[in-house]
Design a protein around this motif. Structure first.
Motif, PDB file in Angstrom:
ATOM      1  N   LEU A  35      49.164  31.810  35.155  1.00  0.00           N
ATOM      2  CA  LEU A  35      49.203  31.504  36.582  1.00  0.00           C
ATOM      3  C   LEU A  35      49.721  32.726  37.313  1.00  0.00           C
ATOM      4  CD1 LEU A  35      50.859  27.959  36.404  1.00  0.00           C
ATOM      5  CD2 LEU A  35      48.420  28.517  36.427  1.00  0.00           C
ATOM      6  N   CYS A  36      49.021  33.153  38.355  1.00  0.00           N
ATOM      7  CA  CYS A  36      49.397  34.363  39.099  1.00  0.00           C
ATOM      8  C   CYS A  36      49.419  34.055  40.588  1.00  0.00           C
ATOM      9  CB  CYS A  36      48.403  35.494  38.830  1.00  0.00           C
ATOM     10  SG  CYS A  36      48.098  35.848  37.092  1.00  0.00           S
ATOM     11  N   TRP A  37      50.486  34.472  41.258  1.00  0.00           N
ATOM     12  CA  TRP A  37      50.593  34.325  42.707  1.00  0.00           C
ATOM     13  C   TRP A  37      50.644  35.697  43.357  1.00  0.00           C
ATOM     14  CZ3 TRP A  37      53.118  31.227  39.237  1.00  0.00           C
ATOM     15  CH2 TRP A  37      52.919  29.851  39.352  1.00  0.00           C
ATOM     16  N   PHE A  38      49.923  35.877  44.443  1.00  0.00           N
ATOM     17  CA  PHE A  38      49.935  37.134  45.185  1.00  0.00           C
ATOM     18  C   PHE A  38      50.609  36.937  46.543  1.00  0.00           C
ATOM     19  CE2 PHE A  38      47.933  39.539  48.658  1.00  0.00           C
ATOM     20  CZ  PHE A  38      48.385  40.807  48.338  1.00  0.00           C
ATOM     21  N   ASP A  39      51.617  37.752  46.822  1.00  0.00           N
ATOM     22  CA  ASP A  39      52.232  37.835  48.141  1.00  0.00           C
ATOM     23  C   ASP A  39      52.636  36.464  48.693  1.00  0.00           C
ATOM     24  OD1 ASP A  39      53.122  39.477  50.276  1.00  0.00           O
ATOM     25  OD2 ASP A  39      51.397  38.900  51.480  1.00  0.00           O
ATOM     26  N   VAL A  40      53.201  35.637  47.828  1.00  0.00           N
ATOM     27  CA  VAL A  40      53.680  34.329  48.251  1.00  0.00           C
ATOM     28  C   VAL A  40      55.203  34.369  48.298  1.00  0.00           C
ATOM     29  CG1 VAL A  40      53.819  31.888  47.669  1.00  0.00           C
ATOM     30  CG2 VAL A  40      51.694  33.137  47.287  1.00  0.00           C
ATOM     31  N   PRO A  41      55.823  33.989  49.437  1.00  0.00           N
ATOM     32  CA  PRO A  41      57.286  34.063  49.530  1.00  0.00           C
ATOM     33  C   PRO A  41      57.949  33.124  48.541  1.00  0.00           C
ATOM     34  CG  PRO A  41      56.380  32.835  51.381  1.00  0.00           C
ATOM     35  CD  PRO A  41      55.218  33.437  50.658  1.00  0.00           C
TER      36      PRO A  41
END
Length: 611
Positions: A35-41
């Motif tokens: 699972l990868c998140w980009f630019d999520v606070p």
């Protein structure tokens, strides 16, 4: 292929060229369980790491991605990099230190949760999964970096914490790429994270995806010792829901979703996001008065009730008329119809202004008429042009036809290229969903449609298994009322809260009789007999909800009784409508579904066959 949130292929996802290239490598070179998140606070401080990677066996990884070129780096040390820009020299934090600080802050937050800490052994007190951090230079090769760093290089940018341009090429070997990522960890654990632990980590990282307001740090001793499964403590949006919600951009968006697929949850997330970015108020409309009450409670729970206005559609029309001192037009039509016509006429004449809202979100779009949608679209500020329409044709219960007889573009909704379909039902157990669909399948035939129309989507099972639904036939109505009351009492004695139970009935006189029965035994209840009681509904009040089938739409409860089925008339013209209403009622049940009847008709006979 890894899951990237938000979708990196969406035109609205804001990425630099290097960030998008690296995101594409993650998606292609990592397996499905990444699972990868980009630019999520993340967390309470709302830090923005470029990428967060979570893997059940590897752990958490925090990455900063820099598109810097070597020629623009004037100097570097342990704390800062000095870059040459068009505006002159600019100091930036050392990206390794930047990633490290973000990782430590998140880890320290997670370690306050006893269920995410190693209870014993050599890693006692540490997080249940490893964590690491690093930096990616998308325009600097390994050789260039080593030359520029010289003898001090390892202390400024440790080699194992850096991925360079030539190590993230399209032809890069997946195993070699992954090894570079996991070299950023100081240790490994043999035990993998469970799915409940992954959801719990997600809930801490991204509080906005939580369902409910439970304090995650308020963990019982039983839970901390492992005696209680952490899935009982926290619920979060699933990955498809989160990816879809975070990938919305500006413009018009349409979501077709089966019952229980999380449409309303996505609407709530979108409201939370827009409330932080919009200056104008946000309007949420639905057809069901009780659903509007539930949505208002949700907005209060998220602390955004001041920015987000939630209305039942006809209440909103009435509010518009009152706010702009518009008289109701004369006519023989019912008041609610004349309210709508009065607002449409006043908007056309300029007496009620257009573009009042920064965004409009419509739940239960399947129950809206063409003229209503055409009116609502005009209320959106053209500068933001933000619209979200949620729809499930299987729950279209207020029309003679089972689907919209107009295209979305004909009412001003620009849906082409901006539609999503949710097929997985997460609300109901497998047994409940299968039971409800088997009962109604003759009237819920799946059909396709282009992006300018609305499909009817067959639900797919996404929930857990549970008890099979039960059907009980009683001799008469008094016996049915008594049986229902005793069931509620038994469930409550087993530890089920009153507000986790609902009785869905067919006619108001039955609901009123049941309320009298429950009142005799001091069972707290709210009987939604009129609009006033529907508006009073608050899901947090500890009382059994007694509600009609139409008013139950959009609601859900762990335990549901669908009652009074023997009182339905065998009217062939109304059969499709009645079956859809019963399908809606059955799919309100999350864990336990009980159906009761004290008469005889085709519906009772059909239930006797499939039970």
């Amino acid at each position: 292929m890894a899951t990237i949130i938000p979708n990196i292929h969406a035109s609205t996802t804001k990425m630099t060229t290097g960030e998008r290239r690296f995101g594409q490598r993650l998606e292609k070179l990592l397996e499905d369980d990444y699972l990868c998140w980009f630019d999520v606070p993340v967390g309470q401080a709302r830090r923005y790491p470029d990428f967060i990677i979570l893997h059940p066996g590897r752990g958490l990884l925090f990455l900063e991605v820099k598109d810097w070129k070597l020629s623009t780096i004037q100097s570097m040390n342990h704390q800062t990099f000095t870059l040459l820009t068009a505006s002159g020299a600019v100091n930036k934090p050392n990206p390794i230190e930047q990633a490290r600080q973000c990782a430590y802050q998140v880890v320290n937050t997670l370690k306050h949760d006893k269920t995410l800490v190693q209870p014993k052994g050599k890693h006692q007190g540490n997080l249940v999964c490893p964590y690491g951090y690093g930096v990616v230079f998308t325009n600097i090769s390994r050789k260039q970096l080593q030359t520029a760093l010289g003898e001090e290089g390892e202390s400024i940018l440790p080699a194992h914490l850096v991925i360079c341009q030539d190590e993230m090429l399209e032809k890069t070997d997946p195993e070699e790429f992954q090894q570079r990522l996991w070299a950023m960890f100081n240790y490994q654990f043999s035990q993998k994270l469970s799915l409940p632990q992954i959801d719990r980590i997600r809930a801490h990282l991204f509080p906005e995806i939580r369902i409910g307001t439970a304090d995650l740090f308020a963990v019982t001793d039983a839970a901390a010792s492992g005696a209680m499964d952490v899935v009982d403590i926290v619920k979060v949006m699933d990955m498809q829901q989160e990816q879809l919600a975070r990938s919305f951009g500006e413009g018009h968006r349409v979501v077709h979703g089966v019952a229980g697929s999380g449409k309303t949850l996505i609407l709530g997330f979108r409201c939370w996001y827009l409330a932080r970015t919009q200056s104008k108020p946000i309007l949420v409309l639905c057809y069901n008065i009780s659903l509007a009450a539930k949505l208002r409670a949700f907005m209060r729970e998220k602390g955004i009730e001041q920015q987000v206005q939630v209305y039942h559609f006809h209440d909103w029309c009435g509010q518009q008329l009152r706010s702009y001192h518009i008289d109701l037009i004369d006519g023989a039509e019912p008041v609610w119809e004349r309210q709508v016509l009065s607002v449409i006429q006043s908007v056309d004449q300029g007496h009620i202004p257009r573009a009042q809202y920064g965004a409009v979100l419509i739940d239960e779009g399947h129950d809206f008429e063409a003229e209503w949608l055409k009116l609502v679209v005009q209320m959106i500020d053209p500068e933001t042009n933000s619209l979200l329409l949620l729809y499930d044709d299987a729950q279209s219960i207020y029309k003679k036809k089972s689907n919209l007889n107009f295209t979305l573009s004909s009412v001003g909704i620009q849906a082409r290229g901006r539609t999503s379909i949710l097929k997985l039902n997460y609300r109901n157990t497998r047994e409940i969903l299968q039971f409800a669909f088997n009962f109604a399948k003759d009237f819920l035939q799946e059909k396709d449609a282009d992006e300018d129309s609305v499909p009817l989507v067959k639900p797919e099972v996404g929930g857990k298994s549970g008890m099979a639904p039960e059907f009980r036939k009683l001799n008469n109505r008094p016996e049915e009322l008594t049986f229902i009351r005793r069931c509620l009492q038994k469930w409550h004695s087993d530890g089920v809260a009153w507000n986790e139970m609902a009785v869905i009935y067919c006619h108001h006189h039955f609901g009123e009789a049941l309320a009298r029965e429950l009142n005799l035994y001091a069972i707290p209840n709210l009987c939604m007999r009129d609009n006033k009681t529907r508006r009073q509904y608050d899901p947090s009040d500890d009382q059994v909800l007694l509600v009609t089938r139409p008013s139950s739409k959009g609601l859900e409860f762990p335990r549901v009784i669908v009652a009074e089925l023997g009182a339905l008339q065998d009217d062939e013209e109304k059969r499709a409508e009645e079956v859809r209403l019963l399908y809606v009622a059955m799919t309100r049940a999350q864990e336990t579904l009980l159906l009761t009847a004290s008469g005889e008709n085709s519906y009772v006979r059909r239930l006797g066959v499939i039970n």
